[in-house]
Design an enzyme around this catalytic site. Sequence first.
Site, PDB file in Angstrom:
ATOM      1  N   PHE A  86       0.869  -1.184   0.000  1.00  0.00           N
ATOM      2  CA  PHE A  86       0.000   0.000   0.000  1.00  0.00           C
ATOM      3  C   PHE A  86       0.908   1.237   0.000  1.00  0.00           C
ATOM      4  CE2 PHE A  86      -2.883   3.173   1.824  1.00  0.00           C
ATOM      5  CZ  PHE A  86      -3.932   3.037   0.922  1.00  0.00           C
ATOM      6  N   ASP A 115       1.744  -4.144   9.104  1.00  0.00           N
ATOM      7  CA  ASP A 115       0.549  -3.323   8.886  1.00  0.00           C
ATOM      8  C   ASP A 115      -0.632  -4.293   8.814  1.00  0.00           C
ATOM      9  OD1 ASP A 115      -1.568  -1.816   7.920  1.00  0.00           O
ATOM     10  OD2 ASP A 115      -0.322  -0.622   6.560  1.00  0.00           O
ATOM     11  N   TYR A 117     -11.072   2.163  10.425  1.00  0.00           N
ATOM     12  CA  TYR A 117     -12.305   2.440   9.672  1.00  0.00           C
ATOM     13  C   TYR A 117     -12.701   1.348   8.690  1.00  0.00           C
ATOM     14  CZ  TYR A 117      -8.683   4.514   6.600  1.00  0.00           C
ATOM     15  OH  TYR A 117      -7.561   4.740   5.855  1.00  0.00           O
ATOM     16  N   LYS A 118     -11.896   0.272   8.616  1.00  0.00           N
ATOM     17  CA  LYS A 118     -12.241  -0.793   7.655  1.00  0.00           C
ATOM     18  C   LYS A 118     -13.078  -1.859   8.378  1.00  0.00           C
ATOM     19  CE  LYS A 118      -7.854  -0.042   5.250  1.00  0.00           C
ATOM     20  NZ  LYS A 118      -8.324   0.593   4.023  1.00  0.00           N
ATOM     21  N   ARG A 171     -12.637  -5.083  -6.442  1.00  0.00           N
ATOM     22  CA  ARG A 171     -12.375  -5.743  -5.161  1.00  0.00           C
ATOM     23  C   ARG A 171     -13.649  -5.773  -4.332  1.00  0.00           C
ATOM     24  NH1 ARG A 171      -8.390  -2.658  -0.881  1.00  0.00           N
ATOM     25  NH2 ARG A 171     -10.162  -1.259  -0.834  1.00  0.00           N
TER      26      ARG A 171
END
Length: 407
Positions: free
Chosen positions: A125, A194, A219-220, A366
């Site tokens: 990422f 991560d 927040y995921k 995705r």
Amino acid sequence: MGLTHAEAVAADAADPLRPLRARFHLPAGLIYLDGNSLGPLPQAADLRQQKVVREEWGESLIRSWNVHGWIDSPQRIGAKIAPLIGARPHEVIVTDSTSVNLFKLLTAAARLSDRPALISESGNFHTDLHIASGVADLMRLRLDVVARQEVEARIGDDTNLLLLTHVHYKTAERFDMEAVTRRAKAAGALTVWDLSHSVGAVPLHLNESGAELAVGCGYKYLNGGPGAPAFLYVAEHLQERLVSPLRGWMGHAAPFDFTDDYVPARGIDRFLAGTPPILGLAALESGIDTFDGVSMERLWAKSIALFDVFHGLVEARCPELICISPRGPDQRGSHISFRHPHAFELCQALIAEQVIGDFRAPDVIRFGLTPLYLGFEDIWHAVDRMARILETESWREPRFAVRGKVT
Ligand SMILES: Cc1ncc(COP(=O)(O)O)c(C=O)c1O
């Protein structure tokens, strides 16, 4: 052929986790397959925000830091994340963003050794690579960005640190945390993990895996709300050896002594920097509470079943989509991704049909598989609509090619 509609309905009826869906506000008619980007609103968050805003902020005002426990929320919520990642409560704290926490841990850890190399994965990422390059500049390290298959072989006598994302944001490929950590430790290097696409998605056992440093997103899969604060994990034995490069007053041993000299707080608290964002923390706590009473193992078992159904239906009905996520549950996280030359347009056409997934440039679509609130019938309808869009090529409509600032 894949699962039939009737079989999907029956699978939902037999699913013991089905009632958990009621913990969320899900817009009627919408199939939400993007909880790996932004989790939906927990029902409890609405009331909790009202309470924090009206009663606590509105009525108790500044007294709330003590009387409503605001000051302890980073530790209290960190302790709630701990069982989800297989850590002890005092090893996790909620603070800042994932990017900022990466900076703090990488810089603090790099100081423990004079070795020159910081290794990461190409295609990681981008915030991870950007932060790593900043830390490398600051700490005079050499940033080695290598292909995934070469990471382990690259670890050597010159390795100071590894920065790896446990579950890849695009493909969902998962590193073997225990094996990589063992290999790094044997070479005398530390690893920062991560966990942004792992926490709340796959069972994690940081202590058992020997992991020493990690960060992750709120927040995921944790359903903490847009821009929710992130968390960081430092194994107990390392806590007193690391000092945050961001020496804010909240990480001081005695912030309310107002002294000129910086003395780091004991333990994980030293990784706080500024004043905790109370509204965001309260929302995150509601998000984490959606996991109450259900083990990650049970959620993961359902995630595997959702993945298999999704994969089987796409194979049968959308052969032009190339799955880039590993089939084997041990090798992946809880999302499924496909390549298609017009993935962006396809994603937009699906959104118009009330199915929200997301697009990752240049050609990946995705879908997050979130067992707390998704069912088998959702998956069936999502693939059915996708098959129709591909068959009729309705994604070619010009309106589906319009790109917003956020894609
Ligand atoms: C692997 C990974 N790390 C970090 C982030 C985001 O970090 P931040 O909390 O700084 O926005 C994301 C967001 O998608 C991510 O996928």
